[in-house]
Enzyme design. Structure first.
Site, mmCIF file in Angstrom:
data_model
loop_
_atom_site.group_PDB
_atom_site.id
_atom_site.type_symbol
_atom_site.label_atom_id
_atom_site.label_comp_id
_atom_site.label_asym_id
_atom_site.label_seq_id
_atom_site.Cartn_x
_atom_site.Cartn_y
_atom_site.Cartn_z
ATOM 1 N N HIS A 131 1.298 7.313 -25.260
ATOM 2 C CA HIS A 131 0.931 7.266 -24.073
ATOM 3 C C HIS A 131 0.307 8.213 -23.440
ATOM 4 O O HIS A 131 -0.489 8.330 -22.709
ATOM 5 C CB HIS A 131 2.140 6.663 -23.245
ATOM 6 C CG HIS A 131 2.461 5.210 -23.463
ATOM 7 N ND1 HIS A 131 1.548 4.081 -23.379
ATOM 8 C CD2 HIS A 131 3.893 4.575 -23.756
ATOM 9 C CE1 HIS A 131 2.263 3.179 -23.447
ATOM 10 N NE2 HIS A 131 3.386 3.190 -24.037
ATOM 11 N N ASP A 149 -1.487 -1.536 -25.045
ATOM 12 C CA ASP A 149 -0.961 -0.243 -24.391
ATOM 13 C C ASP A 149 -2.039 0.629 -24.018
ATOM 14 O O ASP A 149 -2.274 1.087 -22.878
ATOM 15 C CB ASP A 149 -0.007 0.801 -25.300
ATOM 16 C CG ASP A 149 1.243 0.162 -25.302
ATOM 17 O OD1 ASP A 149 1.993 -0.470 -24.547
ATOM 18 O OD2 ASP A 149 2.073 0.718 -26.176
ATOM 19 N N HIS A 178 2.673 -2.692 -19.394
ATOM 20 C CA HIS A 178 2.156 -4.015 -19.913
ATOM 21 C C HIS A 178 1.366 -4.836 -18.870
ATOM 22 O O HIS A 178 0.631 -5.686 -19.039
ATOM 23 C CB HIS A 178 3.382 -4.752 -20.837
ATOM 24 C CG HIS A 178 3.857 -3.748 -21.621
ATOM 25 N ND1 HIS A 178 4.891 -4.022 -22.148
ATOM 26 C CD2 HIS A 178 3.220 -2.846 -22.507
ATOM 27 C CE1 HIS A 178 5.218 -3.262 -23.254
ATOM 28 N NE2 HIS A 178 4.238 -2.430 -23.368
ATOM 29 N N HIS A 224 -0.364 -4.312 -30.341
ATOM 30 C CA HIS A 224 0.129 -3.666 -29.265
ATOM 31 C C HIS A 224 -0.196 -2.386 -28.845
ATOM 32 O O HIS A 224 -0.050 -2.040 -27.722
ATOM 33 C CB HIS A 224 2.010 -3.608 -29.612
ATOM 34 C CG HIS A 224 2.493 -3.287 -28.112
ATOM 35 N ND1 HIS A 224 2.888 -4.534 -27.274
ATOM 36 C CD2 HIS A 224 2.940 -2.264 -27.682
ATOM 37 C CE1 HIS A 224 3.381 -3.710 -26.384
ATOM 38 N NE2 HIS A 224 3.498 -2.410 -26.543
HETATM 39 ZN ZN ZN Z 1 3.765 -0.997 -24.815
#
Ligand code: ZN
Length: 401
Positions: free
Chosen positions: A242, A219, A69, A215
């Site tokens: 991720h 990311d 973040h 969000h």
């Molecule tokens: Zn995140």
């Protein structure tokens, strides 16, 4: 682009460890580098050690969790560089988004000159569930779709870089209510609460109706910063984790075509080779340690006359020479102003997987593996129609020119 003007301190509990953490941002010319116990950990994909619900960077035993973040705020605001001194196991969660990072960085930074590259050829990535496509574009755009089929939850968001501050930075991290128990059992999420995490299935005030997918864009931007380059492209992402984002950042850095170009005139002034021995038509990417050359193969090539009269096949040694010439372009650029010229002295691990014939377009990828005072090593790979055709590791020494 922006640059930091002074130090910025953030402190608070970490989202996953629940422990107190403190971060000090300091100006740095280029690149983001974490500093933990005096040791530097560059914010690059090479140092990612964990991607389970956070991105962890690690080097020589020092690690920093949940970097995404803060990196998203820096990269989303196009801050050229930052040193990030960390006390504690992770980056503070603050409000679960990048909002506070962004506000403080905006107060303590100013406009600066910097280079943003443009992606020139599409790049595709396919993960277990994810698909990521990058298309050439003169701006930075992200189209993101999430679809949790088992939970009947899907959202889509389209974003352009100018909207980062208002539309992306305030979007908080999210979790499905039914997943909380096993996240806590896995030792994560200890600093989470209803202020800094959206719990889907709980009644809560959302900042946007599509806050979860926003969000994911946040990311993605943070994870993309691990490529180490600022790039304009239209990124289309379907259900990235991720791990997928980080793999894509690596692909962009190692396979993307976004660097400077060299047309034939510039190649002439860089390489001494001429007909019939210049084996690259155009360099479509050249950066610090990497180049991509293109050669269009036609029936008029001199070597087809005898190799073979009835069956034209590009000789393997010619393929190797084409890789060596693209490597030469990178080396000559690196040796600029040094009065040294590279001389091809060795070759290892040569593989030919498929023949090259008239009509084929060769994409010749070269990556420097080592670059020392008197010698260099490079990996060369030739692709035709996205298929690896040949590869070799080449060595060169430098002689007075
Ligand atoms: Zn995140």
């Amino acid at each position: 682009m922006r640059k930091l003007k002074g130090e910025i301190i953030f402190e608070g509990l970490g989202l996953h460890t629940g422990e107190f953490c403190k971060v000090k941002l300091k100006p740095r010319e280029r690149g983001y580098v974490f500093v933990k116990n005096g040791k530097e950990i560059p914010a690059r994909y090479e140092f990612v050690s964990d991607t389970n619900r956070n991105v962890t960077l690690e080097r020589d035993g020092e690690r920093v969790m949940t970097v995404e973040h803060l990196l998203s705020a820096l990269y989303g605001l196009r801050v050229l560089g930052a040193e990030i001194e960390v006390e504690g196991p992770e980056i503070p969660a603050l409000d679960g988004s990048s909002k506070i990072f962004v506000e403080r960085i905006l107060e303590n930074s100013e406009e600066a000159e910097g280079r943003v590259y443009n992606l020139k050829y599409p790049l595709e990535y396919e993960g277990k569930r994810a698909k990521i496509l990058a298309l050439p574009s003169s701006t930075f755009k992200v189209s993101y779709a999430i679809r949790f089929e088992d939970k009947g939850f899907s959202q889509f968001f389209e974003f352009s870089i100018g909207d980062y501050i208002d539309k992306i930075a305030p979007a908080r991290t999210f979790v499905f209510k039914e997943d909380i128990e096993w996240i806590l059992k896995g030792g994560l999420g200890k600093g989470g609460n209803l202020e800094n995490v959206l719990v889907i299935g709980e009644s809560q005030d959302w900042r946007f109706p599509d806050e979860p997918v926003r969000h994911k864009v946040l990311d993605f931007i943070g994870d993309l910063s691990l490529s180490g380059i600022f790039i304009n492209a239209h990124f289309i992402v379907l259900m990235g984790s991720h791990a997928d984002h980080v793999n894509f950042a690596k692909l962009l850095a190692e396979r993307g075509i976004w660097g400077d170009e060299m047309e034939i005139g510039e190649i002439f002034s860089s390489l001494p080779h001429r007909f019939p021995f210049l084996l690259v038509d155009k360099i479509v990417h050249i950066s610090e340690d990497r180049a991509v050359g293109i050669k269009n193969v036609t029936i008029n090539e001199w070597f087809f006359e005898g190799h073979f009269p009835e069956n034209p096949v590009m000789p393997g040694v010619i393929q190797i020479e084409s890789m060596a010439q693209v490597a030469g372009a990178v080396l000559i650029k690196r040796l600029e102003g040094k009065r040294l010229v590279p001389l091809f002295v060795g070759i290892e691990d040569v593989k030919f997987k498929r023949i090259i014939k008239p009509g084929d377009t060769m994409f010749i990828y070269v990556k420097l593996l080592r670059f020392g005072g008197r010698f260099a090593k490079a990996l060369g790979e030739i692709f035709v129609d996205k298929e690896l055709v040949a590869s070799a590791v080449m060595t060169a020494t430098f002689v007075e020119g």
